[in-house]
Design an enzyme around this catalytic site. Structure first.
Site, PDB file in Angstrom:
ATOM      1  CB  SER A 128      -0.964  -0.039   1.200  1.00  0.00           C
ATOM      2  OG  SER A 128      -1.986   0.901   1.061  1.00  0.00           O
ATOM      3  CG  ASP A 282      -6.403  -2.994  -4.183  1.00  0.00           C
ATOM      4  OD1 ASP A 282      -7.204  -2.087  -3.895  1.00  0.00           O
ATOM      5  OD2 ASP A 282      -5.263  -3.068  -3.689  1.00  0.00           O
ATOM      6  CG  HIS A 311      -5.681  -2.364  -0.225  1.00  0.00           C
ATOM      7  ND1 HIS A 311      -4.707  -2.161  -1.167  1.00  0.00           N
ATOM      8  CD2 HIS A 311      -5.240  -1.733   0.899  1.00  0.00           C
ATOM      9  CE1 HIS A 311      -3.721  -1.440  -0.670  1.00  0.00           C
ATOM     10  NE2 HIS A 311      -4.011  -1.174   0.595  1.00  0.00           N
TER      11      HIS A 311
END
Length: 338
Positions: A128, A282, A311
């Protein structure tokens, strides 16, 4: 694990402000070998601190401290390193002060070189916002980075991703505790709205259809949102949450005079062997966006995680199947010649 604290005097930020003291909190795992060739940098993700992401460090985990010397550096704004909650000199974007990933990587490079004596990184592993930092590192210091594992993150924040971030900011600052520049009390309504927006984006529709959260011990969707999401974000100061949003929004490796906003030119400078690992489901770092960037990186391998966890597949602390997939791919990357 060893936790360290270090300060950089008169640290000039990308926004032009100067911090009299920029504070870094970091943690190390394992032993640095004699020729200092086994170092891995593991930057933090949104809302995370070293103690919340080090679950994947261990024997038979993704990063093995018996072989590697792993350094987690807490990014600016996360509540441990310099942040609005810890330092009166660290304001908010509303006050003209914000952190960029260029700030993070410059500070991290100084820490590695001056404190730990590390000039070469065998790997930067990031999920991320950690993946965003990994891309910045590979471009800012190409001669110092041998490999990159970028999980569920892009080198530039897309417009659609920015909409997600703006919705989080709007939800948090819609609370009556927000006076336009700071929170004057705990934003209870803001936290509740913030957590529900985040939960809706962080996992896929298939995740919710399958009721995975019930398998984790939650009694209902509301229980999952209250205990699994809202309670976690209430551990973070709301000003820090905004500061990290500001950093995320501004993520763009091409935002330098040498590149003039040309993303292809910026990514084309990466010389590290790069593993680009999105999740197939995601919703904000989409596989399409990650694959498009991977095509611009000279030594990239595109390897999506086949998962319904969205995610969260990139941080599979409760998901052994995705952890095994990531571990195998990262181990293969580490075996490749630099």
């Amino acid at each position: 694990m060893t936790v360290g604290h270090w300060t950089l005097p008169q640290f000039e930020l990308d926004c032009g402000a100067v911090l009299p003291e920029a504070r870094l909190v970091y943690a190390t795992y394992g032993q640095l070998n004699r020729d200092r060739s086994n170092a891995i940098l593991y930057p933090t993700s949104y809302g995370a601190q070293h103690s919340t992401i080090d679950w994947l460090i261990g024997r038979d985990r993704i990063l093995d401290p018996d072989r590697w010397f792993i350094v987690i550096v807490n990014q600016f704004g996360n509540g441990l390193s310099s942040s609005p909650s810890t330092d009166p000199n660290c304001g908010l974007a509303e006050q003209g002060l914000w952190f960029s990933h260029w700030d993070n990587v410059r500070a991290q490079q100084a820490l590695l070189s001056q404190v730990l004596g590390i000039e070469q990184l065998a790997l930067i592993y990031g999920w991320s916002m950690g993946a965003q930092q990994a891309y910045h590192w590979a471009i800012a210091y190409p001669d110092r980075v041998q490999r990159v594992a970028a999980l569920c993150g892009t080198a530039k924040t897309t417009e659609h991703n920015r909409l997600f971030l703006e919705s989080l900011r709007a939800a948090l600052t819609a609370d009556p505790a927000w006076d336009g520049q700071r929170f004057q009390s705990v934003p209870d309504r803001g936290y509740k709205a913030f957590a529900r927006i985040y939960a809706s984006w962080a996992a896929s529709q298939a995740f919710y259809r399958a009721g995975i959260y019930r398998q984790q011990g939650y009694t209902s969707l509301e229980d999952y949102l209250d205990r699994g999401w809202e309670a976690n974000y209430r551990q973070r100061d709301p000003h820090d949450l905004l500061a990290m949003i500001d950093t995320w929004i501004r993520c763009d490796v091409s935002d330098r005079p040498a590149f003039g906003g040309d993303l292809a030119k910026a990514l084309g400078c990466i010389t590290a062997r790069t593993l680009v690992m999105p999740s197939t489901t995601d919703l904000y770092f989409t596989p399409e966006d990650c694959e498009a960037e991977a095509r611009l990186i000279p030594y990239a391998r595109y390897c999506p995680i086949p998962s319904i966890w969205g995610h969260r597949a990139g941080n599979p602390s409760q998901n052994p199947e995705d952890e095994a997939f990531i571990r195998q791919a990262v181990q293969a990357l580490l075996e490749e010649p630099s």
